[in-house]
Design a protein around this motif. Structure first.
Motif, PDB file in Angstrom:
ATOM      1  N   GLN A 154       0.840  -1.203   0.000  1.00 48.77           N
ATOM      2  CA  GLN A 154       0.000   0.000   0.000  1.00 48.77           C
ATOM      3  C   GLN A 154       0.869   1.244   0.000  1.00 48.77           C
ATOM      4  OE1 GLN A 154      -3.601   0.007  -0.176  1.00 48.77           O
ATOM      5  NE2 GLN A 154      -2.987   2.047  -0.859  1.00 48.77           N
ATOM      6  N   ARG A 155       1.981   1.196   0.688  1.00 45.59           N
ATOM      7  CA  ARG A 155       2.903   2.339   0.701  1.00 45.59           C
ATOM      8  C   ARG A 155       3.375   2.651  -0.722  1.00 45.59           C
ATOM      9  NH1 ARG A 155       8.502   3.086   1.011  1.00 45.59           N
ATOM     10  NH2 ARG A 155       9.104   4.983   2.087  1.00 45.59           N
ATOM     11  N   ASP A 156       3.750   1.608  -1.479  1.00 46.40           N
ATOM     12  CA  ASP A 156       4.178   1.810  -2.867  1.00 46.40           C
ATOM     13  C   ASP A 156       3.066   2.430  -3.702  1.00 46.40           C
ATOM     14  OD1 ASP A 156       6.682   0.625  -2.349  1.00 46.40           O
ATOM     15  OD2 ASP A 156       5.972  -1.362  -2.968  1.00 46.40           O
ATOM     16  N   VAL A 157       1.856   1.916  -3.545  1.00 45.46           N
ATOM     17  CA  VAL A 157       0.712   2.428  -4.302  1.00 45.46           C
ATOM     18  C   VAL A 157       0.444   3.883  -3.934  1.00 45.46           C
ATOM     19  CG1 VAL A 157      -1.776   2.195  -4.664  1.00 45.46           C
ATOM     20  CG2 VAL A 157      -0.314   0.153  -4.657  1.00 45.46           C
ATOM     21  N   ASN A 158       0.506   4.214  -2.658  1.00 42.90           N
ATOM     22  CA  ASN A 158       0.288   5.592  -2.220  1.00 42.90           C
ATOM     23  C   ASN A 158       1.344   6.535  -2.799  1.00 42.90           C
ATOM     24  OD1 ASN A 158      -1.897   4.676  -0.750  1.00 42.90           O
ATOM     25  ND2 ASN A 158      -0.860   4.778   1.219  1.00 42.90           N
ATOM     26  N   MET A 159       2.594   6.089  -2.815  1.00 41.10           N
ATOM     27  CA  MET A 159       3.661   6.934  -3.375  1.00 41.10           C
ATOM     28  C   MET A 159       3.458   7.133  -4.876  1.00 41.10           C
ATOM     29  SD  MET A 159       7.147   6.048  -1.201  1.00 41.10           S
ATOM     30  CE  MET A 159       7.505   4.639  -2.198  1.00 41.10           C
ATOM     31  N   ARG A 206      -1.591  -4.375 -22.532  1.00 39.67           N
ATOM     32  CA  ARG A 206      -2.912  -4.666 -21.967  1.00 39.67           C
ATOM     33  C   ARG A 206      -2.746  -4.967 -20.482  1.00 39.67           C
ATOM     34  NH1 ARG A 206      -4.136  -2.655 -25.970  1.00 39.67           N
ATOM     35  NH2 ARG A 206      -5.432  -3.394 -27.660  1.00 39.67           N
ATOM     36  N   PHE A 207      -3.799  -4.677 -19.707  1.00 38.31           N
ATOM     37  CA  PHE A 207      -3.844  -4.972 -18.285  1.00 38.31           C
ATOM     38  C   PHE A 207      -4.999  -5.947 -18.030  1.00 38.31           C
ATOM     39  CE2 PHE A 207      -2.320  -0.499 -18.590  1.00 38.31           C
ATOM     40  CZ  PHE A 207      -1.056  -0.661 -18.055  1.00 38.31           C
ATOM     41  N   PRO A 208      -4.808  -7.257 -18.258  1.00 38.00           N
ATOM     42  CA  PRO A 208      -5.901  -8.221 -18.138  1.00 38.00           C
ATOM     43  C   PRO A 208      -6.474  -8.392 -16.726  1.00 38.00           C
ATOM     44  CG  PRO A 208      -4.098  -9.153 -19.411  1.00 38.00           C
ATOM     45  CD  PRO A 208      -3.609  -7.873 -18.813  1.00 38.00           C
ATOM     46  N   ALA A 209      -5.661  -8.160 -15.685  1.00 35.70           N
ATOM     47  CA  ALA A 209      -6.149  -8.365 -14.317  1.00 35.70           C
ATOM     48  C   ALA A 209      -5.551  -7.316 -13.394  1.00 35.70           C
ATOM     49  CB  ALA A 209      -5.778  -9.764 -13.830  1.00 35.70           C
ATOM     50  N   PRO A 210      -6.314  -6.894 -12.376  1.00 38.06           N
ATOM     51  CA  PRO A 210      -5.785  -5.933 -11.410  1.00 38.06           C
ATOM     52  C   PRO A 210      -4.781  -6.599 -10.472  1.00 38.06           C
ATOM     53  CG  PRO A 210      -7.963  -6.642 -10.739  1.00 38.06           C
ATOM     54  CD  PRO A 210      -7.697  -7.276 -12.079  1.00 38.06           C
ATOM     55  N   VAL A 211      -3.873  -5.790  -9.927  1.00 41.36           N
ATOM     56  CA  VAL A 211      -2.885  -6.266  -8.961  1.00 41.36           C
ATOM     57  C   VAL A 211      -3.341  -5.847  -7.566  1.00 41.36           C
ATOM     58  CG1 VAL A 211      -0.495  -6.131  -8.180  1.00 41.36           C
ATOM     59  CG2 VAL A 211      -1.013  -6.087 -10.634  1.00 41.36           C
ATOM     60  N   PRO A 212      -3.842  -6.794  -6.769  1.00 42.67           N
ATOM     61  CA  PRO A 212      -4.269  -6.446  -5.417  1.00 42.67           C
ATOM     62  C   PRO A 212      -3.071  -6.047  -4.549  1.00 42.67           C
ATOM     63  CG  PRO A 212      -5.149  -8.589  -6.093  1.00 42.67           C
ATOM     64  CD  PRO A 212      -4.112  -8.191  -7.093  1.00 42.67           C
ATOM     65  N   VAL A 213      -3.250  -5.027  -3.731  1.00 40.71           N
ATOM     66  CA  VAL A 213      -2.208  -4.652  -2.787  1.00 40.71           C
ATOM     67  C   VAL A 213      -1.948  -5.848  -1.878  1.00 40.71           C
ATOM     68  CG1 VAL A 213      -1.694  -3.185  -0.792  1.00 40.71           C
ATOM     69  CG2 VAL A 213      -2.636  -2.181  -2.888  1.00 40.71           C
ATOM     70  N   GLY A 214      -0.679  -6.125  -1.642  1.00 40.50           N
ATOM     71  CA  GLY A 214      -0.276  -7.264  -0.828  1.00 40.50           C
ATOM     72  C   GLY A 214       0.075  -8.488  -1.657  1.00 40.50           C
ATOM     73  N   SER A 215      -0.255  -8.458  -2.957  1.00 41.51           N
ATOM     74  CA  SER A 215       0.078  -9.594  -3.815  1.00 41.51           C
ATOM     75  C   SER A 215       1.527  -9.472  -4.286  1.00 41.51           C
ATOM     76  CB  SER A 215      -0.877  -9.686  -5.001  1.00 41.51           C
ATOM     77  OG  SER A 215      -0.739  -8.558  -5.834  1.00 41.51           O
ATOM     78  N   ARG A 216       2.004 -10.560  -4.864  1.00 39.54           N
ATOM     79  CA  ARG A 216       3.356 -10.573  -5.406  1.00 39.54           C
ATOM     80  C   ARG A 216       3.287 -10.754  -6.924  1.00 39.54           C
ATOM     81  NH1 ARG A 216       7.660 -14.026  -2.407  1.00 39.54           N
ATOM     82  NH2 ARG A 216       6.683 -15.680  -3.620  1.00 39.54           N
ATOM     83  N   ILE A 217       4.189 -10.044  -7.599  1.00 50.38           N
ATOM     84  CA  ILE A 217       4.248 -10.096  -9.056  1.00 50.38           C
ATOM     85  C   ILE A 217       5.658 -10.483  -9.490  1.00 50.38           C
ATOM     86  CG2 ILE A 217       2.386  -8.424  -9.436  1.00 50.38           C
ATOM     87  CD1 ILE A 217       4.575  -6.271  -9.841  1.00 50.38           C
ATOM     88  N   ARG A 218       5.753 -11.031 -10.700  1.00 46.82           N
ATOM     89  CA  ARG A 218       7.055 -11.282 -11.315  1.00 46.82           C
ATOM     90  C   ARG A 218       6.907 -11.137 -12.819  1.00 46.82           C
ATOM     91  NH1 ARG A 218       8.099 -17.830 -10.829  1.00 46.82           N
ATOM     92  NH2 ARG A 218       6.387 -18.433 -12.218  1.00 46.82           N
ATOM     93  N   LEU A 219       8.044 -10.932 -13.468  1.00 41.84           N
ATOM     94  CA  LEU A 219       8.050 -10.700 -14.903  1.00 41.84           C
ATOM     95  C   LEU A 219       8.610 -11.909 -15.639  1.00 41.84           C
ATOM     96  CD1 LEU A 219       7.498  -8.475 -17.064  1.00 41.84           C
ATOM     97  CD2 LEU A 219       9.934  -7.912 -16.894  1.00 41.84           C
ATOM     98  N   ALA A 220       7.918 -12.317 -16.698  1.00 48.87           N
ATOM     99  CA  ALA A 220       8.410 -13.339 -17.611  1.00 48.87           C
ATOM    100  C   ALA A 220       8.669 -12.651 -18.944  1.00 48.87           C
ATOM    101  CB  ALA A 220       7.388 -14.457 -17.778  1.00 48.87           C
ATOM    102  N   GLY A 221       9.753 -13.047 -19.623  1.00 45.18           N
ATOM    103  CA  GLY A 221      10.081 -12.383 -20.879  1.00 45.18           C
ATOM    104  C   GLY A 221      10.630 -13.313 -21.932  1.00 45.18           C
TER     105      GLY A 221
END
Length: 152
Positions: free
Chosen positions: A30-35, A97-112
């Motif tokens: 949430q801190r990241d989102v607020n910033m 495209r943004f197919p799904a929202p990122v809930p605060v508290g979730s974890r993400i990673r990048l595939a390339g």
């Protein structure tokens, strides 16, 4: 897996379709989102008001779509490292495209994956197919064809 090359021109030796693997997981706080909201002046309640967002369509606050895009940069640097580079630039996005929202508290990673590598005036251009995954999510947060340029 991190693809490491010594010079931008070494990227020309890489095959189209090369799987770059995935980055490490990054928690969205949430801190990241607020910033991000402060920096972009986008204080929509679905991003910054946890109490109201808990009753909203996502059951809590979510990251901005463009915040998800901005987080590609640190994660991308885990997939490709070009040494002895004078300058690298984000040249653009061909598709996003943004197919799904990122809930605060979730974890993400990048595939390339490398879509193409070619010479351009003074440097090398890399087009990468990128997918920002949400841990446990059915759909990705972001799917993009990103263009980067590397200059010696």
């Amino acid at each position: 897996m991190t693809l490491i090359v010594d010079r931008p021109s070494d990227l020309l030796d890489q095959a189209e379709g090369l799987d770059l693997g995935t980055s490490s997981w990054l928690e969205v706080t949430q801190r990241d989102v607020n910033m991000f909201a402060d920096a972009t002046r986008d204080h929509q309640w679905i991003h910054v008001d946890p109490e109201r967002a808990a009753k909203g369509p996502f059951g809590g606050t979510i990251a901005h779509g463009y915040m998800s895009l901005a987080l590609v940069i640190p994660l991308w640097s885990e997939l490709l490292v070009v040494r002895d580079v004078g300058m690298s630039v984000n040249y653009g996005i061909n598709r996003l495209r943004f197919p799904a929202p990122v809930p605060v508290g979730s974890r993400i990673r990048l595939a390339g994956e490398l879509a193409s590598v070619k010479e351009v005036a003074g440097g090398i251009e890399v087009v990468a197919d990128l997918t920002l995954e949400i841990e446990g999510g059915e759909k990705p947060a972001l799917v993009a064809e990103a263009v980067y340029r590397f200059y010696p």
